[in-house]
Design a protein around this motif. Structure first.
Motif, short mmCIF file in Angstrom:
data_model
loop_
_atom_site.label_atom_id
_atom_site.label_comp_id
_atom_site.label_asym_id
_atom_site.label_seq_id
_atom_site.Cartn_x
_atom_site.Cartn_y
_atom_site.Cartn_z
N ILE A 182 -7.55 -61.52 -27.11
CA ILE A 182 -6.52 -61.48 -28.17
C ILE A 182 -5.43 -62.50 -27.87
O ILE A 182 -5.01 -63.26 -28.75
N MET A 199 -3.40 -61.80 -35.99
CA MET A 199 -3.49 -61.97 -34.53
C MET A 199 -2.20 -61.52 -33.84
O MET A 199 -2.25 -60.90 -32.77
N LEU A 243 -2.20 -57.76 -33.61
CA LEU A 243 -3.07 -57.30 -32.52
C LEU A 243 -2.39 -57.49 -31.16
O LEU A 243 -2.50 -56.64 -30.27
N GLN A 244 -1.66 -58.60 -31.01
CA GLN A 244 -0.93 -58.85 -29.76
C GLN A 244 0.15 -57.78 -29.55
O GLN A 244 0.32 -57.27 -28.45
#
Length: 186
Positions: A37, A155, A158-159
């Protein structure tokens, strides 16, 4: 975007002079999922600049939101949102002081920052990123820009979720109490 990257690189240089490794994206002995990720998020945040520039140069008149052609004020609003995003990012970075990192620290001991802008958002730097991408999309609305902005925002989310796992482990009950008081975004 230039101001954003100048602020980030300035912070990185200042921390490096203190022996702090700012960029910890995709480094260390983290779980494979976290490393993946981080690497994809790092790639996305670097690649977004040339993609945005290319989309503005190659598709200046092509818009995915036709109403924007009739209301140029919306495009100016997009630039204002972008500027607000840059300010959010810089204020978050400065508030974190020496606890600032890009990526999840593998070994560094940091503090849980709960003051300043962190009283209204647990992730104001990511809010700043999102506002920048949304604002630029409004200012220059084309399909390439839309695809890349959505990908990058996903993204970053998700981080954030991976960082929350880290914060629970690193700060325990203090983080859980903080999480009850302050929202993930706004």
């Amino acid at each position: 975007m230039g101001i954003f990257y100048a602020a980030y690189l300035g912070k990185k240089l200042a921390q490096s002079r203190q022996g702090i490794t700012t960029n910890q994206i995709g480094k260390g002995t983290k779980a494979r999922k976290v490393l993946l990720i981080e690497k994809v998020m790092g790639w996305a945040t670097l690649a977004v600049v040339p993609v945005e520039i290319a989309s503005i140069i190659l598709f200046p008149k092509m818009t995915i939101i036709p109403v924007l052609r009739e209301f140029p004020a919306l495009q100016w609003a997009g630039l204002a949102i972008t500027a607000i995003g840059v300010v959010f990012f810089i204020v978050a970075m400065l508030t974190m002081a020496d606890s600032w990192r890009a990526g999840i620290p593998d070994k560094d001991k940091t503090q849980l920052v709960q003051r300043g802008i962190y009283r209204i958002s647990r992730n104001p730097a990511f809010v700043g990123f999102d506002l920048m991408y949304i604002g630029l999309l409004l200012a220059f609305p084309n399909i390439l820009h839309l695809a890349f902005a959505l990908f990058t925002i996903i993204m970053l989310d998700l981080q954030i979720k991976q960082e929350e796992v880290f914060c629970r482990a690193a700060f325990g009950i203090e983080y859980e109490e903080y999480k009850k008081r302050v929202r993930r975004y706004l």
